[in-house]
Design a protein around this motif. Sequence first.
Motif, mmCIF file in Angstrom:
data_model
loop_
_atom_site.group_PDB
_atom_site.id
_atom_site.type_symbol
_atom_site.label_atom_id
_atom_site.label_comp_id
_atom_site.label_asym_id
_atom_site.label_seq_id
_atom_site.Cartn_x
_atom_site.Cartn_y
_atom_site.Cartn_z
ATOM 1 N N ALA A 42 0.794 -1.194 -0.053
ATOM 2 C CA ALA A 42 0.145 0.085 0.127
ATOM 3 C C ALA A 42 0.886 1.330 -0.035
ATOM 4 C CB ALA A 42 -0.931 0.098 1.370
ATOM 5 N N ALA A 43 1.704 1.200 0.859
ATOM 6 C CA ALA A 43 2.808 2.492 0.942
ATOM 7 C C ALA A 43 3.478 2.544 -0.318
ATOM 8 C CB ALA A 43 4.062 2.258 1.939
ATOM 9 N N ALA A 44 3.985 1.483 -1.074
ATOM 10 C CA ALA A 44 4.427 1.642 -2.272
ATOM 11 C C ALA A 44 3.580 2.118 -3.543
ATOM 12 C CB ALA A 44 5.048 0.198 -3.096
ATOM 13 N N LEU A 45 2.402 1.674 -3.447
ATOM 14 C CA LEU A 45 1.539 2.275 -4.526
ATOM 15 C C LEU A 45 1.017 3.528 -4.125
ATOM 16 C CD1 LEU A 45 -1.171 -0.885 -4.652
ATOM 17 C CD2 LEU A 45 0.522 0.054 -6.364
ATOM 18 N N ARG A 46 1.028 3.984 -2.878
ATOM 19 C CA ARG A 46 0.672 5.445 -2.733
ATOM 20 C C ARG A 46 1.799 6.553 -3.009
ATOM 21 N NH1 ARG A 46 -1.418 3.436 1.981
ATOM 22 N NH2 ARG A 46 -3.723 3.404 1.950
ATOM 23 N N ALA A 47 3.065 5.875 -2.957
ATOM 24 C CA ALA A 47 4.295 6.761 -3.405
ATOM 25 C C ALA A 47 4.270 6.717 -4.974
ATOM 26 C CB ALA A 47 5.406 5.967 -3.036
ATOM 27 N N LEU A 48 3.700 5.469 -5.705
ATOM 28 C CA LEU A 48 3.787 5.584 -7.110
ATOM 29 C C LEU A 48 2.536 6.574 -7.695
ATOM 30 C CD1 LEU A 48 4.044 3.826 -9.846
ATOM 31 C CD2 LEU A 48 1.779 3.095 -9.043
ATOM 32 N N ALA A 49 1.422 6.641 -6.880
ATOM 33 C CA ALA A 49 0.333 7.555 -7.437
ATOM 34 C C ALA A 49 0.761 8.811 -7.247
ATOM 35 C CB ALA A 49 -0.662 7.295 -6.400
ATOM 36 N N ASP A 50 1.547 9.120 -6.090
ATOM 37 C CA ASP A 50 2.194 10.594 -5.973
ATOM 38 C C ASP A 50 3.144 10.865 -7.015
ATOM 39 O OD1 ASP A 50 0.862 10.940 -3.680
ATOM 40 O OD2 ASP A 50 2.280 10.501 -2.240
ATOM 41 N N GLN A 51 3.920 10.222 -7.609
ATOM 42 C CA GLN A 51 5.051 10.587 -8.614
ATOM 43 C C GLN A 51 4.623 10.583 -9.947
ATOM 44 O OE1 GLN A 51 7.958 11.349 -7.708
ATOM 45 N NE2 GLN A 51 6.956 11.556 -5.613
ATOM 46 N N VAL A 52 3.451 9.413 -10.290
ATOM 47 C CA VAL A 52 3.096 9.197 -11.532
ATOM 48 C C VAL A 52 1.866 9.923 -12.025
ATOM 49 C CG1 VAL A 52 2.418 7.386 -13.418
ATOM 50 C CG2 VAL A 52 4.121 7.121 -11.617
ATOM 51 N N VAL A 53 0.861 9.914 -10.961
ATOM 52 C CA VAL A 53 -0.384 10.766 -11.353
ATOM 53 C C VAL A 53 -0.510 11.670 -10.186
ATOM 54 C CG1 VAL A 53 -1.498 9.303 -12.947
ATOM 55 C CG2 VAL A 53 -1.355 8.489 -10.791
ATOM 56 N N ASN A 62 -7.030 11.812 -12.467
ATOM 57 C CA ASN A 62 -7.705 11.532 -11.099
ATOM 58 C C ASN A 62 -8.198 10.240 -11.086
ATOM 59 O OD1 ASN A 62 -6.732 14.047 -10.406
ATOM 60 N ND2 ASN A 62 -8.642 15.128 -10.846
ATOM 61 N N GLU A 63 -8.979 9.910 -12.143
ATOM 62 C CA GLU A 63 -9.665 8.397 -11.930
ATOM 63 C C GLU A 63 -8.435 7.509 -11.907
ATOM 64 O OE1 GLU A 63 -11.708 8.211 -15.708
ATOM 65 O OE2 GLU A 63 -13.372 9.726 -15.341
ATOM 66 N N ILE A 64 -7.278 7.631 -12.757
ATOM 67 C CA ILE A 64 -6.392 6.419 -12.596
ATOM 68 C C ILE A 64 -5.810 6.622 -11.006
ATOM 69 C CG2 ILE A 64 -4.037 6.019 -13.192
ATOM 70 C CD1 ILE A 64 -4.757 7.079 -15.919
ATOM 71 N N ARG A 65 -5.665 7.625 -10.767
ATOM 72 C CA ARG A 65 -5.139 7.824 -9.153
ATOM 73 C C ARG A 65 -6.010 7.392 -8.315
ATOM 74 N NH1 ARG A 65 -1.633 11.025 -6.131
ATOM 75 N NH2 ARG A 65 -2.176 11.448 -4.193
ATOM 76 N N ALA A 66 -7.340 7.365 -8.536
ATOM 77 C CA ALA A 66 -8.221 6.870 -7.414
ATOM 78 C C ALA A 66 -8.276 5.394 -7.364
ATOM 79 C CB ALA A 66 -9.605 7.551 -7.747
ATOM 80 N N GLU A 67 -8.005 4.863 -8.866
ATOM 81 C CA GLU A 67 -7.991 3.479 -8.881
ATOM 82 C C GLU A 67 -6.874 2.727 -8.179
ATOM 83 O OE1 GLU A 67 -8.709 1.965 -12.838
ATOM 84 O OE2 GLU A 67 -10.041 3.552 -13.179
ATOM 85 N N ILE A 68 -5.399 3.787 -8.046
ATOM 86 C CA ILE A 68 -4.350 2.871 -7.573
ATOM 87 C C ILE A 68 -4.323 3.373 -5.925
ATOM 88 C CG2 ILE A 68 -1.920 3.520 -7.306
ATOM 89 C CD1 ILE A 68 -1.802 4.394 -10.199
#
Length: 78
Positions: A42-53, A62-68
């Motif tokens: 979960a922490a890794a996916l949150r960091a991914l969302a912050d960096q990529v979207v 925003n839709e992609i970020r919400a799914e991640i």
Amino acid sequence: MSQPLSPAAQAVLNALLEAKFGKGAVELGFPVMSVILGRELAAALRALADQVVPANGSRKNNEIRAEILAIAAELEGG
């Protein structure tokens, strides 16, 4: 994590199990691994969302970020 994971969250967990323990790990199940590794994933996916979207992007971003972030929440047990 008492409920079964969604296909998306299960795919993320399976990828980690396969990378960490080899191809047979997914077939063995390792049911406790979702509890042990869920927060880390979960922490890794949150960091991914912050960096990529990043937040405040386009509607599609925003839709992609919400799914991640939904997958992250599910893996964390929330």
